[in-house]
Design a protein around this motif. Structure first.
Motif, mmCIF file in Angstrom:
data_model
loop_
_atom_site.group_PDB
_atom_site.id
_atom_site.type_symbol
_atom_site.label_atom_id
_atom_site.label_comp_id
_atom_site.label_asym_id
_atom_site.label_seq_id
_atom_site.Cartn_x
_atom_site.Cartn_y
_atom_site.Cartn_z
ATOM 1 N N UNK A 65 5.217 -15.984 14.164
ATOM 2 C CA UNK A 65 5.030 -14.542 14.010
ATOM 3 C C UNK A 65 4.965 -13.904 15.396
ATOM 4 N N UNK A 112 5.625 -7.720 16.645
ATOM 5 C CA UNK A 112 5.912 -7.384 15.244
ATOM 6 C C UNK A 112 4.616 -7.342 14.445
ATOM 7 N N UNK A 113 3.751 -8.311 14.732
ATOM 8 C CA UNK A 113 2.448 -8.321 14.074
ATOM 9 C C UNK A 113 1.670 -7.035 14.394
ATOM 10 N N UNK A 131 3.238 -4.080 12.603
ATOM 11 C CA UNK A 131 2.977 -4.149 11.160
ATOM 12 C C UNK A 131 1.555 -3.699 10.869
ATOM 13 N N UNK A 132 0.632 -4.192 11.701
ATOM 14 C CA UNK A 132 -0.772 -3.870 11.514
ATOM 15 C C UNK A 132 -1.033 -2.366 11.715
#
Ligand SMILES: Nc1ncnc2c1ncn2[C@@H]1O[C@H](COP(=O)(O)OP(=O)(O)O)[C@@H](O)[C@H]1O
Ligand SMILES: [Mg+2]
Lengths: 244, 415
Positions: free
Chosen positions: A92, A96-97, A100-101
């Motif tokens: 991951x 991107x994490x 997304x969060x």
């Protein structure tokens, strides 16, 4: 903002939190100090909605029953936990994490999601403030990060998500003095009228940089003493064994 | 079943113009199949996926004859977009189109083979069935020093016109020395309850390179078997990637004979299964001479009731010194009713070799899910992030970037 009344927590019949009560008002910084195994991480986990504990008592967050909210809903409503042991998530991408969060939280609050460019600009700025190597953000989340980098990454997330209640679970342990200062600056820059902090620590050291309004001593799942910043110094001098 | 097989076979023979010799060979294969029937789990190689029972339970009586006198209309909306490619289109087993427009026409030879060889008799009963019933046999020959500019996509399309049918496909490929081919098998089924049996044979000459990517992603209730036989000469490379996901039952078998020095074989794959699907990958890598290499990585994500098996065999001949053989499988079980079986086999007769295997399975890490959810990400999305992250390294093994993107898109993995 946060009212904990007579919280009891058990795992497999073992009592971990014992009639724990705490009241945090908006803008306040509370520190909880306690020896290993006193229940500090358990408290943080329960506040963030981790399952697997046998819990009784009451937790009100902004006057609502916290137990009715799922973990992600608590995050949407501004609760943030900086983990004592941030997890490595292979495959991951960190950016991107983060995106997304952030967008999940913005969406839940009816705010416009950030596009890729807006997001990158925000991350750039925050990473720079924390002296966090930007290149690391293109790597897999926490994979191959040093202990200090993992902790800084937690603070980076905190500064991007801009939570109302931040819980820092031993963020200071394993940090050298420079990193500690950067982390403290990160926290202090978020200190505002409405943002509250619960700072969990083992040592008094961090509290030299982040001045708490209240200090609580947690032993065996129970707050045995509360006071102002001077309590931390007293504790440092006497040690937990002789403290009663 | 016997009478059905015999009458259907006679119909096929009268429809086509096979030579006397071919008919004879086909009849031998038919008789052998009649004798053996579909493989059952009593056979060691079939213990994880009992194809006989899968057919009995899910299809019942099969029809082995297909009327190929009518052309099927090609629905071009099935074609992969944004990727220029050559095409071979099968619809319901009938070959509808062969298109190598992107290539030098004198560098690719397409031969409708008339002479069957008996080299592939008795590999297993399904190959016998294929030998007996495949109605056409094309051979594609890539000439010396030629690298196809574009990938070749073989479309395996089926429509609801077929039901309870057995379809047998056969393709042969020869890659002459220093040539290369990227071959994508793309499955799209709008039919159900059929048994599709595919046999490919590859001859890889010196310095040639084959990349074969199989994409079975669309949900369907067919039973499939695919067998790749790959024969490799000196310094040739084969790369196989299998995305095993869409069909109710699918067994992919890959046999690689590393005959030439410095030849290498890579077999990687993903099982992504739900809803009581049952899939298998079985590999046989035969290191037959010195300095050959094989590498295999299989990753699985198994939902409710689904089962996957990976039987990976590495054989090292006594003269195959300096062999390098590696295989690993990892699995995430999403449900207590899902099941993964790994059966690694090493058969080593040489002493100076480096071979290893490993297998691990477990459930999704709850702490990781909690970590992601504590950042406002909901359970479903957290699960998806973790699964995609888990699959990433095997996808990264795909050396052809266009196909890698196609597979990422197919799996819904965003950049
Ligand atoms: N999942 C668990 N299962 C069993 N015991 C646990 C679990 N988590 C914590 N404990 C126990 O609860 C006590 C408090 O743990 P913890 O909250 O991690 O303490 P601290 O963070 O203050 O060091 C310890 O005795 C620990 O062993
Ligand atoms: Mg702790």
């Amino acid at each position: 903002m946060l009212k904990i009344n007579n919280l009891n927590a058990k795992i497999d019949k073992k009592i971990i939190l014992n009639n724990f009560s705490l009241n945090i008002n908006p803008g306040e910084v509370h520190a909880i100090m306690g020896p290993n195994g006193s229940g500090k991480s358990t408290l943080s986990n329960i506040l963030s909605g981790k399952k697997g504990y046998d819990v009784t008592g009451e937790i009100l967050y902004e006057n609502k029953n916290l137990f009715e909210l799922e973990t992600e809903e608590r995050a949407h409503k501004g609760i943030f936990l900086a983990f004592q042991y941030p997890l490595e998530i292979p495959g991951v991408n960190t950016n991107i994490f983060l995106k997304t969060s952030l967008n999940a939280i913005r969406r839940a609050n009816g705010e416009k999601e950030l596009d890729a460019i807006e997001f990158l600009n925000l991350v750039k700025e925050k990473a720079k403030n924390l002296k966090f190597e930007e290149e690391k953000l293109n790597r897999q989340l926490n994979v191959g990060f040093s202990g200090g980098e993992k902790k800084k990454n937690e603070i980076l997330q905190m500064s991007i998500l801009n939570p109302k209640l931040s819980i820092l679970d031993e963020t200071d342990s394993g940090l050298d003095i420079d990193a500690l200062r950067i982390v403290a600056d990160g926290v202090n820059s978020l200190r505002k009228k409405n943002n509250s902090f619960l700072i969990i620590t083992h040592y008094q050291r961090l509290l030299d940089y982040i001045k708490p309004d209240f200090v609580h001593v947690l032993i065996n799942g129970k707050i045995i003493k509360s006071g102002g910043p001077e309590l931390a110094l007293e504790l440092e001098k006497k040690g937990y064994e002789n403290f009663n | 079943m016997r009478e059905q097989l015999v009458t259907d076979f006679d119909k096929i023979i009268s429809d086509s113009n096979f030579s006397k010799k071919d008919i004879e060979l086909k009849r031998i294969s038919l008789d052998k199949f009649i004798e053996d029937g579909f493989p059952t789990k009593k056979k060691e190689d079939w213990k994880f996926l009992d194809i006989n029972r899968a057919i009995e339970k899910n299809i019942g009586e099969l029809d082995f004859y297909n009327d190929y006198s009518f052309q099927n209309k090609i629905d071009t909306s099935y074609f992969v977009k944004g990727l220029e490619h050559n095409k071979i289109v099968f619809i319901n087993g009938r070959i509808e189109k062969i298109d190598f427009k992107s290539e030098d026409s004198n560098k690719i030879e397409i031969i409708e083979e008339s002479n069957l060889s008996n080299k592939f008799n008795n590999i297993n009963s399904l190959i016998n069935l294929n030998n007996a019933f495949a109605n056409k046999n094309y051979k594609i020959n890539v000439k010396e020093n030629y690298s196809l500019k574009k990938p070749l996509i073989v479309y395996h399309l089926t429509s609801n016109k077929i039901y309870k049918k057995n379809i047998n496909l056969r393709l042969d490929f020869k890659l002459e020395s220093n040539s290369s081919l990227r071959l994508i098998d793309y499955f799209e089924d709008d039919s159900k309850d059929n048994f599709i049996n595919i046999f490919y044979n590859f001859d890889l000459e010196k310095d040639s390179s084959l990349k074969n990517y199989k994409i079975d992603h669309k949900d369907n209730k067919n039973v499939k078997y695919s067998f790749n036989n790959i024969d490799q000469k000196e310094n040739s490379i084969s790369e196989t990637f299998i995305l095993s996901s869409g069909s109710s039952f699918f067994k992919n078998e890959v046999n690689c004979d590393l005959n030439g020095k410095y030849s290498s074989a890579f077999v990687n794959g993903i099982f992504k299964l739900e809803d009581f699907k049952n899939h298998e990958i079985k590999t046989n890598i035969n290191h037959l001479t010195e300095n050959t290499k094989s590498y295999q990585l299989i990753k699985s994500v198994l939902g409710e009731g689904s089962k996957a098996a990976y039987q990976g065999k590495i054989s090292v001949n006594s003269i195959a010194q300096k062999t390098d053989g590696y295989q690993l499988s990892k699995c995430i079980l999403l449900d207590k009713t899902s099941e993964f079986n790994a059966k690694p086999e090493l058969e080593i007769y040489a002493d100076d070799v480096k071979c290893s295997h490993g297998s691990a399975s477990g459930s999704l890490n709850e702490d990781s899910i909690f970590y992601l959810m504590s950042r406002g990400i909901n359970y479903e999305q957290a699960k998806e992030l973790l699964i995609n992250g888990f699959l990433l390294d095997v996808i990264e093994k795909i050396t052809d970037s266009e196909t890698k993107n196609l597979i990422k898109n197919t799996l819904g993995l965003k950049e």
